[in-house]
Design an enzyme around this catalytic site. Structure first.
Site, PDB file in Angstrom:
ATOM      1  N   ASP A   1       3.564   5.402   1.905  1.00 49.21           N
ATOM      2  CA  ASP A   1       3.697   4.555   2.215  1.00 49.21           C
ATOM      3  C   ASP A   1       5.075   4.073   1.839  1.00 49.21           C
ATOM      4  O   ASP A   1       5.368   3.300   0.409  1.00 49.21           O
ATOM      5  CB  ASP A   1       2.775   3.523   1.777  1.00 49.21           C
ATOM      6  CG  ASP A   1       3.022   2.365   2.606  1.00 49.21           C
ATOM      7  OD1 ASP A   1       3.916   1.274   3.473  1.00 49.21           O
ATOM      8  OD2 ASP A   1       1.860   0.785   2.543  1.00 49.21           O
TER       9      ASP A   1
ATOM     10  N   LYS B   1      -8.848   1.997   2.140  1.00 48.98           N
ATOM     11  CA  LYS B   1      -6.917   2.565   1.491  1.00 48.98           C
ATOM     12  C   LYS B   1      -6.881   0.885   0.637  1.00 48.98           C
ATOM     13  O   LYS B   1      -6.665  -0.460   1.521  1.00 48.98           O
ATOM     14  CB  LYS B   1      -6.154   2.473   1.471  1.00 48.98           C
ATOM     15  CG  LYS B   1      -4.174   2.292   1.395  1.00 48.98           C
ATOM     16  CD  LYS B   1      -3.592   1.872   2.344  1.00 48.98           C
ATOM     17  CE  LYS B   1      -2.373   2.352   1.352  1.00 48.98           C
ATOM     18  NZ  LYS B   1      -0.532   1.264   2.315  1.00 48.98           N
TER      19      LYS B   1
ATOM     20  N   GLU C   1       2.784   6.490   5.839  1.00 52.35           N
ATOM     21  CA  GLU C   1       3.132   5.377   6.591  1.00 52.35           C
ATOM     22  C   GLU C   1       4.168   4.133   6.520  1.00 52.35           C
ATOM     23  O   GLU C   1       5.187   4.463   5.272  1.00 52.35           O
ATOM     24  CB  GLU C   1       1.512   4.175   5.586  1.00 52.35           C
ATOM     25  CG  GLU C   1       1.918   2.856   5.608  1.00 52.35           C
ATOM     26  CD  GLU C   1       1.071   1.957   4.771  1.00 52.35           C
ATOM     27  OE1 GLU C   1      -0.444   3.000   4.479  1.00 52.35           O
ATOM     28  OE2 GLU C   1       1.176   1.230   4.646  1.00 52.35           O
TER      29      GLU C   1
ATOM     30  N   GLU D   1      -0.924  -2.206  -7.028  1.00 53.92           N
ATOM     31  CA  GLU D   1      -2.218  -2.068  -6.456  1.00 53.92           C
ATOM     32  C   GLU D   1      -3.116  -1.092  -7.962  1.00 53.92           C
ATOM     33  O   GLU D   1      -3.271  -0.071  -7.308  1.00 53.92           O
ATOM     34  CB  GLU D   1      -2.627  -1.770  -5.139  1.00 53.92           C
ATOM     35  CG  GLU D   1      -2.051  -2.431  -4.031  1.00 53.92           C
ATOM     36  CD  GLU D   1      -1.655  -2.277  -2.701  1.00 53.92           C
ATOM     37  OE1 GLU D   1      -1.788  -1.116  -2.454  1.00 53.92           O
ATOM     38  OE2 GLU D   1      -1.638  -3.623  -2.120  1.00 53.92           O
TER      39      GLU D   1
ATOM     40  N   SER E   1      -2.286  -6.032  -1.793  1.00 49.82           N
ATOM     41  CA  SER E   1      -1.711  -6.236  -2.824  1.00 49.82           C
ATOM     42  C   SER E   1      -2.436  -7.331  -3.298  1.00 49.82           C
ATOM     43  O   SER E   1      -2.725  -7.457  -4.751  1.00 49.82           O
ATOM     44  CB  SER E   1       0.193  -6.082  -3.311  1.00 49.82           C
ATOM     45  OG  SER E   1       0.513  -7.433  -2.203  1.00 49.82           O
TER      46      SER E   1
ATOM     47  N   LYS F   1      -5.286  -4.293   8.198  1.00 52.27           N
ATOM     48  CA  LYS F   1      -5.274  -5.190   7.660  1.00 52.27           C
ATOM     49  C   LYS F   1      -5.727  -7.226   8.866  1.00 52.27           C
ATOM     50  O   LYS F   1      -5.117  -7.545   9.549  1.00 52.27           O
ATOM     51  CB  LYS F   1      -4.071  -5.650   6.803  1.00 52.27           C
ATOM     52  CG  LYS F   1      -3.725  -4.493   6.180  1.00 52.27           C
ATOM     53  CD  LYS F   1      -2.139  -4.924   5.736  1.00 52.27           C
ATOM     54  CE  LYS F   1      -1.934  -4.045   4.931  1.00 52.27           C
ATOM     55  NZ  LYS F   1      -0.376  -4.142   4.578  1.00 52.27           N
TER      56      LYS F   1
ATOM     57  N   HIS G   1       5.884  -3.740  -5.010  1.00 52.01           N
ATOM     58  CA  HIS G   1       4.622  -3.621  -6.006  1.00 52.01           C
ATOM     59  C   HIS G   1       5.137  -3.025  -6.948  1.00 52.01           C
ATOM     60  O   HIS G   1       4.551  -3.498  -7.757  1.00 52.01           O
ATOM     61  CB  HIS G   1       3.456  -2.759  -5.064  1.00 52.01           C
ATOM     62  CG  HIS G   1       3.033  -3.075  -3.539  1.00 52.01           C
ATOM     63  ND1 HIS G   1       1.818  -2.349  -2.785  1.00 52.01           N
ATOM     64  CD2 HIS G   1       3.448  -4.024  -2.698  1.00 52.01           C
ATOM     65  CE1 HIS G   1       1.860  -2.790  -1.978  1.00 52.01           C
ATOM     66  NE2 HIS G   1       2.338  -4.284  -2.009  1.00 52.01           N
TER      67      HIS G   1
END
Ligand code: PGA
Ligand code: ZN
Length: 373
Positions: free
Chosen positions: A193, A337, A234, A158, A316, A286, A107
């Protein structure tokens, strides 16, 4: 995604839109669908592949969600009440926030292998107070980035800050420091995470300049849980490294939640396996990983029946649609989240949570660490 390298670097969505307009729309016209399940079943059958590869999970999910929005509009009720009816879950409440502070991995620029260090407010019972605390810590951390590295807002996908620190521990330390400097050490905890699948292969973890075995990775994670009092971990291990997941959960159960994202893919078959193997105790849900609301509701139900916690999560790649806030409330997510407190596609969800809070009078339950399972 279209995969056309000449348009938005392959990330265009015209194929998905065309599938909605030219395939799903004509097939559905003049038909009646009495329930969400009937509509989702129609979409699944129309696609006809086991992994929704013909129409694509994003095209199918958009239509699945549109049905829920239409039902809410017809009934003149808030969307979260419609979601609530789809799931057999505990009484309504607000989810606890889990918010990206620092990001690395895929990310960000990949300076640090772990994907996100997150903030979880434990003392507040409102979204309003939770956000106020998070924003204060984010501000302190951004200032630290500025004074330490001459930069403030180099942010990741994010919205997390991405300072060029030497290793993963440095991010946890910076997080702990920012919480302390904001005067919120008793109110907010850290979480992570790891997204370990991105640096694991064949059971080896290429990590902060070293190669670690699965056993060593478990030791490392356990050390972080102790040293930084992590509320949850996570994807601490690779998505197919099942034995080490079980091993890790045995070691930290009752101290830290063991969250499966890549491990579970919101897939009922993988969730069943993880329950059986005692590999995790929390589902990261998700909806677009599985593709329809009905199938995601099944994943949610399985996790609940096993006594697990549930995190309702964004991706994301997101839009400014705010339905996820309603889903987190309607399905009584223990956590939500959706990324950091920057960027319109993230703030849309927080703003919707504030609206729901004001209209419904619901609150976040007092924090009690879940008992070991
Ligand atoms: P993704 O990241 O949407 O890129 O999968 C979110 C996460 O890993 O939780
Ligand atoms: Zn993840």
């Amino acid at each position: 995604r279209d995969g056309d390298p000449h348009r938005h670097n392959g990330l265009g969505c015209r194929t998905a839109v065309a599938n909605v307009e030219s395939v799903i729309h004509p097939a559905a016209t003049d038909q009646g669908f009495p329930t969400q399940a009937a509509w989702d079943q129609f979409l699944i059958a129309l696609d006809g592949t086991p992994n929704k590869s013909r129409l694509g999970a994003n095209a199918i999910l958009g239509c699945s969600l549109a049905f829920a929005r239409a039902v809410a509009a017809r009934d003149r009720r808030p969307l979260y009440e419609t979601f609530c009816e789809l799931a057999s879950n505990p009484p309504l409440r607000l989810p606890r926030l889990s918010v990206n502070l620092f990001s690395g991995g895929k990310h960000a620029g990949g300076q640090v292998p772990i994907q996100d260090v997150l903030l979880v407010p434990v003392s507040p019972t409102t979204i309003d107070d939770s956000l106020t605390m998070i924003c204060e810590i984010y501000r302190v951390a951004a200032e630290w980035c500025h004074t330490s590295f001459g930069m403030r807002l180099l942010t990741a996908d994010e919205g997390g800050l991405s300072p060029p620190v030497a290793n993963s521990e440095a991010l946890f330390e910076a997080g702990r420091e920012a919480i302390a400097n904001a005067g919120l050490s008793r109110d907010v905890r850290l979480a992570v995470d790891v997204a370990a699948s991105h640096f694991e292969s064949a059971g080896e973890y290429r990590f902060d300049g070293r190669v670690l075995s699965g056993d060593k990775m478990v030791e490392r994670l356990q050390r972080w849980v102790g040293e930084f009092d992590l509320l949850s971990v996570e994807d601490g291990l690779g998505q197919d490294d099942w034995p080490h997941w079980t091993h890790f959960r045995e070691r930290v159960s009752g101290r830290s939640l063991v969250i499966g994202d890549d491990l579970l893919c919101t897939n009922p078959a993988r969730i069943r396996r993880a329950i059986e193997a005692r590999a995790a105790d929390t589902l990261l849900l998700k909806v677009n990983q599985i593709g329809t609301l009905t199938e995601a509701a099944e994943a949610n139900r399985l996790a609940r029946e096993a006594g697990w916690s549930v995190v309702i999560s964004a991706r994301s790649g997101e839009t400014e649609d705010d339905w996820l806030a309603d889903l987190a409330v309607g399905w009584s997510g223990d956590f939500i989240k959706v990324g950091s407190v920057t960027q319109s596609e993230r703030l849309a969800k927080y703003n919707r949570l504030l609206e729901i809070e004001r209209e419904s009078g619901l609150t976040i339950p007092a924090w009690n660490a879940p008992a070991p399972l």
